[in-house]
Design a protein around this motif. Sequence first.
Motif, mmCIF file in Angstrom:
data_model
loop_
_atom_site.group_PDB
_atom_site.id
_atom_site.type_symbol
_atom_site.label_atom_id
_atom_site.label_comp_id
_atom_site.label_asym_id
_atom_site.label_seq_id
_atom_site.Cartn_x
_atom_site.Cartn_y
_atom_site.Cartn_z
ATOM 1 N N ARG A 87 0.986 -1.026 0.002
ATOM 2 C CA ARG A 87 0.012 0.017 -0.053
ATOM 3 C C ARG A 87 0.852 1.289 0.063
ATOM 4 N N ARG A 88 2.133 1.319 0.597
ATOM 5 C CA ARG A 88 2.809 2.665 0.567
ATOM 6 C C ARG A 88 4.114 2.595 -0.220
ATOM 7 N N ARG A 89 4.324 1.574 -0.887
ATOM 8 C CA ARG A 89 5.724 1.815 -1.640
ATOM 9 C C ARG A 89 5.517 2.869 -2.942
ATOM 10 N N THR A 90 4.541 2.533 -3.709
ATOM 11 C CA THR A 90 4.284 3.525 -5.016
ATOM 12 C C THR A 90 4.426 4.992 -4.409
ATOM 13 N N PRO A 91 3.429 5.283 -3.541
ATOM 14 C CA PRO A 91 3.403 6.658 -3.178
ATOM 15 C C PRO A 91 4.678 7.488 -2.440
ATOM 16 N N SER A 92 5.519 6.318 -1.916
ATOM 17 C CA SER A 92 6.642 6.880 -1.293
ATOM 18 C C SER A 92 7.694 7.100 -2.307
ATOM 19 N N GLY A 93 7.846 6.234 -3.331
ATOM 20 C CA GLY A 93 8.713 6.298 -4.492
ATOM 21 C C GLY A 93 8.551 7.525 -5.404
ATOM 22 N N LEU A 94 7.347 7.851 -5.601
ATOM 23 C CA LEU A 94 6.909 8.836 -6.414
ATOM 24 C C LEU A 94 7.296 10.310 -5.644
ATOM 25 N N ARG A 100 13.071 14.929 -4.839
ATOM 26 C CA ARG A 100 14.401 14.907 -5.361
ATOM 27 C C ARG A 100 14.472 15.985 -6.833
ATOM 28 N N GLY A 101 13.539 15.800 -7.366
ATOM 29 C CA GLY A 101 13.339 16.711 -8.587
ATOM 30 C C GLY A 101 13.145 17.950 -8.127
ATOM 31 N N ALA A 102 12.467 18.386 -7.226
ATOM 32 C CA ALA A 102 12.283 19.669 -6.744
ATOM 33 C C ALA A 102 13.671 20.176 -6.240
ATOM 34 N N TYR A 103 14.002 19.443 -5.451
ATOM 35 C CA TYR A 103 15.526 19.612 -4.755
ATOM 36 C C TYR A 103 16.506 20.020 -6.018
#
Length: 743
Positions: A87-94, A100-103
Amino acid sequence: MATRAKRQPRIEPTFGSGSSSLLDLRLTPQDRASAPGGKSKSRKTSKSGTTKKKSPGKPAKSQRPKSRNGSGGRSGAKRRSGRGKSRRRTPSGLGRLIRRGAYWSAVLGIWGIIAVAGIVGYYAAYLPPTSEWQVPARPPNVKIVAANGQLLANRGDTGGEAVRLEQLPPYLPNAVVAIEDRRFRSHFGIDPIGLLRAVYTNVTSGRLVQGGSTLTQQLAKNLFLEPDRTLKRKIQELVLAFWLEAEYSKDEILEMYLNRVYLGAGSYGVDAAARRYFGKSARLVTIAEAATMAGLLKAPSRYSPARNPDLAEERAQLVLAAMHEEGYIDGQEAKNALAAPAKVVRRYTTASENYAADWVMDVLPHFIGSIEGDIIVDTTIDPAMQQAAETALRNALKENRQKYGVTQGAIVTLDTAGAVKALVGGADYSKSQYNRAVYAKRQPGSAFKPFVYLAALENGLTPQTIRHDRPVTIGGWSPQNYTKEHYGPVTLTRALSMSLNTVAAQLAHEVGAGTVINTAKRLGISSDLNKNLSIALGTSEVTPLEIASAYVPFSNGGYGVLPHIIRRIKTVDGKLLYSRSGDGRGRVVDRQMVGNMNVMMSETLLTGTGRKARLDGGRPAGGKTGTSQDFRDAWFIGYTANLTTAVWFGNDDNSPTQRASGSGLPAGVWKEVMDAAHKDMPAADLPGAPSIPATVAAPRKPGPIETVGSGSEPIPPAPIGGGGGGGERRGPLNLLRNLFGGG
């Protein structure tokens, strides 16, 4: 494994005051989900402290994972752990990816800003200090006007006047804004939207189609920078555009732009362009003309209405559409402009007034030195006389170019004070800007003879003095008459009117070539003259302007003049810089000598070689024809008591004409010009004409002579008597004229 079975008793936290134990919240290995104790089967403890076995088939609905002390089963923990991860893997990776992209975007953006700032700072460092930034003064304009205030031309680097924004019709600046910079009123010097659109269009098209520069950027480039396409120049342009926006209002920026932008054909600013293409001030242009000028901004040469009228009209239609889209004009105004497109007035480039304006610019520094600001030059030019002279010259060349083999001409008219009233320096200014009236030195031929005869009169001869027209040889030189004929004893009056070369040569020999030269110089000839007897036949070159000025003393009673075209110079604010004063050369000919010469010179128009030049209404006039060797030059120079005009025809390459002589084409043009110039003037007698008795010579049959290049004029049939009076003049009047020297 035995040690795992031995479990420590559970210690419940107590919060009582009597407890000596502290709450220990530190994690132990047994607190982890994968601790060894997690393998034992979980039990559920009731509120009463007893434990209940789970039902093997149905787990309790309230069953929850036990605390991280390992109370849950290993397999159950794994299942539950697996379901939690799914349940948590996809939202956490995205989320991590977004973070990271924003950073890194922020990091790169910061470094990009630093890099851009560094580049901008580097190239901006080449600019002068901001404390020294100022808009350079617009190059000064010289407004040249006629004697009645009518504009003749604008001269200077711009070619037009500086106009205030409020003086222009609103659709002119609006046309520029609509097609060049629609967000001009709202942006801060650059237009990001327009810039991005231009970049996209250029990238997708694969070539440079649109530019993203605003009007402010264009103005910055025009004011301060060179037109090279480099990164350095573009960055400096941006910096200067920001400065302009900070220092000046939008109206001020737009006004500076409209007065300085290049619009083709040497025109800088809308006023120069309006006069160049439409023959009017920018204050008076129509909507269609305003659209045409705005269309020039993209490519002045390509969309010039003078060179490519079809392309110019297409571009103007785009401008009108943009104006309508932006609400600057309504539908009806757009339709009217489309139905009546702008028409180029070509007279601006061909008009003869440009010769006069060019001469003004040549002599202007002698009066005021360097030009610091806009000035107005009042000239002596009479527009009506100027137009009459131009029309007469052009028509004569158009009708006689093939017949006489002439390609050029010049006309200059002076008043009795030497003021230039008309000056035509050539057939078409647009094709040749060389001012033949002022600068072309040509042999005057027999038009130089009045100075010979004046020198003879001043040395004791009279209009009635007899000289023999016969073959003569002087120092090996044997001048010949034009007609190969000789007329025997003739008066000086008759000899001059018939333009007899042999008599002129004898007179020059009697008084000396040096005396003739001094006489000509005294009256106004400024060119170098060869000191030999052939000068009597006009072999030394002079300009139309100087020989016309040397004839003026015969018109004004003997006073030498300095030919001039400038009356007054002032600034646009009304400050007087120069005003003409002075009396010219003073008296250069005795009044009695002037009268004698006028008796002789008037006979040329009455019975001599200049009969074609007789003025309407019998207006008194005097003059002389002139034809140089091999018919290279044809002249007529004549005068009344009001005006003096010189007319010249020939070819720039000095090639011979097809027997064009002064008694033909130039005499006819002179009459046309002078009749028009005297239209509203009362007739006046020539000054100082005295009553002089004439000596009548017996007629003599002409004899054959050898032909030699002479520069004389065609001679009419020999009259009865030497003093004048052609064959058509008989009776008492003819006798009276003969008795009084043909005057």
